[in-house]
Motif scaffolding. Structure first.
Motif, PDB file in Angstrom:
ATOM      1  N   VAL A 363       0.842  -1.201   0.000  1.00 54.93           N
ATOM      2  CA  VAL A 363       0.000   0.000   0.000  1.00 54.93           C
ATOM      3  C   VAL A 363       0.875   1.249   0.000  1.00 54.93           C
ATOM      4  O   VAL A 363       0.599   2.238  -0.690  1.00 54.93           O
ATOM      5  CB  VAL A 363      -0.955  -0.014   1.209  1.00 54.93           C
ATOM      6  N   GLN A 364       1.969   1.213   0.760  1.00 52.02           N
ATOM      7  CA  GLN A 364       2.913   2.335   0.775  1.00 52.02           C
ATOM      8  C   GLN A 364       3.532   2.521  -0.607  1.00 52.02           C
ATOM      9  O   GLN A 364       3.754   3.649  -1.051  1.00 52.02           O
ATOM     10  CB  GLN A 364       4.000   2.078   1.819  1.00 52.02           C
ATOM     11  N   SER A 365       3.815   1.423  -1.313  1.00 59.21           N
ATOM     12  CA  SER A 365       4.378   1.532  -2.661  1.00 59.21           C
ATOM     13  C   SER A 365       3.413   2.249  -3.600  1.00 59.21           C
ATOM     14  O   SER A 365       3.837   3.032  -4.458  1.00 59.21           O
ATOM     15  CB  SER A 365       4.694   0.133  -3.211  1.00 59.21           C
ATOM     16  N   ALA A 366       2.099   1.992  -3.448  1.00 58.56           N
ATOM     17  CA  ALA A 366       1.123   2.702  -4.279  1.00 58.56           C
ATOM     18  C   ALA A 366       1.144   4.193  -3.995  1.00 58.56           C
ATOM     19  O   ALA A 366       1.038   5.018  -4.906  1.00 58.56           O
ATOM     20  CB  ALA A 366      -0.279   2.126  -4.034  1.00 58.56           C
ATOM     21  N   TYR A 416      -1.829  15.244  -1.821  1.00 57.95           N
ATOM     22  CA  TYR A 416      -2.343  14.110  -2.594  1.00 57.95           C
ATOM     23  C   TYR A 416      -3.798  14.321  -2.987  1.00 57.95           C
ATOM     24  O   TYR A 416      -4.588  14.883  -2.220  1.00 57.95           O
ATOM     25  CB  TYR A 416      -2.226  12.809  -1.784  1.00 57.95           C
ATOM     26  N   LYS A 417      -4.124  13.850  -4.190  1.00 57.59           N
ATOM     27  CA  LYS A 417      -5.495  13.788  -4.674  1.00 57.59           C
ATOM     28  C   LYS A 417      -5.854  12.313  -4.857  1.00 57.59           C
ATOM     29  O   LYS A 417      -5.161  11.581  -5.576  1.00 57.59           O
ATOM     30  CB  LYS A 417      -5.644  14.523  -6.004  1.00 57.59           C
ATOM     31  N   LEU A 503      -8.080   2.660  -6.785  1.00 56.11           N
ATOM     32  CA  LEU A 503      -7.783   3.885  -6.056  1.00 56.11           C
ATOM     33  C   LEU A 503      -6.582   4.557  -6.715  1.00 56.11           C
ATOM     34  O   LEU A 503      -5.463   4.028  -6.697  1.00 56.11           O
ATOM     35  CB  LEU A 503      -7.472   3.574  -4.585  1.00 56.11           C
ATOM     36  N   LYS A 504      -6.827   5.717  -7.355  1.00 56.79           N
ATOM     37  CA  LYS A 504      -5.755   6.470  -8.017  1.00 56.79           C
ATOM     38  C   LYS A 504      -5.203   7.509  -7.041  1.00 56.79           C
ATOM     39  O   LYS A 504      -5.962   8.281  -6.447  1.00 56.79           O
ATOM     40  CB  LYS A 504      -6.277   7.149  -9.283  1.00 56.79           C
ATOM     41  N   LEU A 505      -3.883   7.539  -6.892  1.00 56.21           N
ATOM     42  CA  LEU A 505      -3.200   8.419  -5.942  1.00 56.21           C
ATOM     43  C   LEU A 505      -2.253   9.320  -6.719  1.00 56.21           C
ATOM     44  O   LEU A 505      -1.240   8.850  -7.261  1.00 56.21           O
ATOM     45  CB  LEU A 505      -2.426   7.592  -4.908  1.00 56.21           C
TER      46      LEU A 505
END
Length: 630
Positions: A363-366, A416-417, A503-505
């Protein structure tokens, strides 16, 4: 700011009142239309009753006419009988008179008597014939009139029934139209309520920000007053105090510079951390497979399979499954024990929190700008949806971690968006789980790949901006209502589609100018099942075939990516792999959870699932499946 907030609040209240008034007027109009339809239905019912009464009168008239016709026939029969009797009486009289005459006279007048008799018979025959013709003519005329009346009445009844049917059909169409309009109005009302709730939340957030700004302003005012007091004290004091003030000012500047240097160092360390974190994840493997065994429900489930965890006290990477007993031709009973190794194995006692600890680094990598896919794979009823979408499942925990980490990175200049969408792949078609339920099979979603940026866009899909962790709960509820599920022989409520939470970050550092764009895909795969076990037929059979085909295509893609060979990767063989094309290849990270049911009845599906997962695992680490005979 207070004035703008007051204007904004007044505008929102005015818009809300206006929309509420419009909705009330629309509801009143619809109610009036419903009343009109009820009046029309009452009128049509009255017409129908009149038609039924006319039909009843017609039948009564026909019965009366038949009775009259029968009476006429009897009267004519009586008249003919009277004429015949009269003729016989006359004949008897004539014969008596002629018998009284002398034989001579009888002989003379014999020919005349015969002639008279013949004339009488001729007249009687003519009279009978005339009466018969008159009777036939009257019967024919009466029958014609009755048939004509029946045709006319039948035509009128048919015409009235046709008009009544058309009116009923038109009324039904109007009612359906009004019901659809009412549903649309209700949908718009729900959207308006949702927007109103959102604006209220925004209002609360703005009020909180205003309170924080007010408190900060008060703090600054107090600090300003204290500083002015210190300045006044220092200006009114001696040269020593002025020198002390200069020293304090110099030390403050040094502290500010040291803080700037520390912040710059932290930003550099954050960049370094991202690189090192990605290197660690690549060393662990861009493709990983973990196993989780669901606990047995002691109330409803019996006859558990024999599953053991030999290294549960160590690194928990192996699982043993005892297969079914087999009897050889010589009568020897053998039992196959299958051994499987994965990156991590979770036993029945493991909780979702323990499982999430293993995927939190991905999740952190994303968040660091990489594409990540996390799959839940396994047979029907193995707990995939619970692991992924329960209140403490992977989706809520992942979004909570992302919000927490994004908040922490704000002090380092990152903003972040976050946008989320939820789709399903059902029978090789895309469905938007966040759209309206009535548009589920009508709206067509298109997948667009940007080959330059290596990004994927879903056209016509509803995208929700995630401005708080609570929005995830709303998304999961909406998606759960719209997802395709059905009952099979293997499970009372089986997921018949692959659900994909995307989920786009998108992050940007306003200080260093760095940018990152990552995607987190959390995929709840449909339950794999054997046709001989699920007994699927008709629509369920087609669903099962498409599910098994897409899972096979996913295995082929991962096998091709893990082989390290350059060449064609069969993404297009399945809608699922085509959607996740840029989140599976390249420097993306993929984690597959193979979910295992502990029931003996699911043993064959369990072994099949573990074999598939072992194939994916061996793609990365090159280990072979072990099998021993007991």
């Amino acid at each position: 700011m207070e004035r703008e907030f007051a204007n904004f609040k007044q505008k929102m209240e005015g818009d809300a009142l206006s929309q509420a008034s419009n909705l009330k007027e629309t509801i009143k109009v619809l109610q009036a239309r419903v009343n009109e339809l009820e009046a029309i239905r009452t009128t049509v019912t009255a017409i129908n009753e009149d038609l039924k009464q006319d039909l009843k009168d017609t039948k009564s008239y026909i019965a009366t006419a038949n009775l009259e016709l029968e009476t006429i026939r009897r009267n004519h029969t009586f008249e003919v009988d009277d004429l015949r009797r009269k003729h016989r009486i006359d004949m008897d009289d004539v014969q008596d008179r002629y018998r009284k005459d002398t034989e001579r006279t009888r002989k003379e007048n014999e020919n005349a008597a015969d002639k008279v008799r013949k004339d009488f018979e001729t007249q009687i025959d003519k009279l009978l014939k005339v009466h018969s013709e008159e009777l036939a003519r009257m019967e024919k005329q009466l029958k014609t009139e009755v048939e004509e009346e029946q045709r006319r009445r039948a035509h009128e009844v048919h015409q009235l029934q046709t008009e009544y049917g058309l009116k009923i059909k038109n009324v039904g169409l109007e009612v359906d139209t009004k019901e659809r309009e009412a549903q649309l109005v209700q949908g718009e009302l729900i959207n308006v309520k949702w927007e109103l709730d959102r604006e209220r939340n925004l209002k609360v957030a703005l009020q909180g920000q205003l309170s924080e700004a007010t408190a900060h302003n008060l703090t600054l005012d107090a600090a300003n007053k204290a500083m002015k007091a210190k300045i006044d004290f220092l200006e009114s004091d001696s040269q020593a105090q002025s020198q002390a003030f200069n020293d304090l000012h110099r030390r403050m500047q040094e502290a500010i510079e040291a803080a700037e240097v520390a912040n710059e160092k932290l930003r550099q360390e954050e960049t370094l951390r991202r690189k090192l974190h990605n290197q660690v994840q690549e060393l662990k493997g861009n493709i990983r497979v973990m196993c989780r065994v669901r606990p047995t429900n002691t109330d409803t489930e019996t006859d558990p399979a024999k599953i053991s965890f030999p290294d549960s006290d160590a690194d928990s990477k192996e699982v043993y499954v005892q297969g079914p007993e087999k009897q050889s031709a010589l009568g020897n009973v053998t039992t196959a024990t299958y051994s499987y190794s994965f990156d991590r194995v979770f036993g029945p006692q493991s909780q979702n929190g323990e499982v999430f600890e293993e995927i939190s680094q991905l999740v952190q990598s994303a968040l660091d700008g990489y594409n990540v896919c996390i799959f839940c794979y396994g047979q029907t009823g193995s707990g995939k949806t619970y692991t992924m979408s329960s209140p403490d499942g992977m989706i809520p925990r992942a979004t909570a971690q992302i919000y927490s980490e994004a908040t922490r990175l704000e002090e380092k200049g990152w903003r972040y968006k976050m946008e989320g969408s939820f789709v399903e792949v059902y029978n090789e078609t895309y469905n938007d789980l966040l759209g309206r339920s009535e548009d589920l099979d009508k709206k067509k979603l298109e997948v667009r790949h940007d080959t330059v940026k290596k990004t994927t866009t879903l056209e016509n899909a509803v995208t929700v901006t995630l401005d708080g962790p609570q929005r995830v709960e709303e998304i999961l509820k909406t998606a759960s209502k719209n997802r395709s599920v059905a009952a099979t022989k293997a499970n009372q409520r089986s997921s018949r589609s692959h659900s994909v939470f995307i989920l786009k970050l998108v992050g940007e550092n306003g200080i260093t100018g760095e940018k990152s764009e990552g995607t987190l895909n959390l995929v709840d795969l449909a339950g794999s099942e054997r046709l001989e076990h699920s007994k699927a037929e008709g629509v369920r059979l087609k669903e099962t075939q498409n599910i098994n085909k897409s899972l096979s295509c996913l295995g082929d893609v991962i096998d091709r990516l893990g082989s390290g060979k350059e060449g064609h990767v069969p993404y297009r063989n399945s809608k699922l792999t085509y959607l996740l094309q840029y989140s599976l290849g390249g420097n993306s990270k993929t984690l597959m959870f193979v979910m295992v049911s502990p029931l003996q009845a699911h043993l064959q599906e369990t072994i099949t699932s573990l074999k598939f997962a072992t194939k994916v695992h061996n793609t990365h680490i090159g280990t072979a499946k072990k099998q021993t005979k007991v």
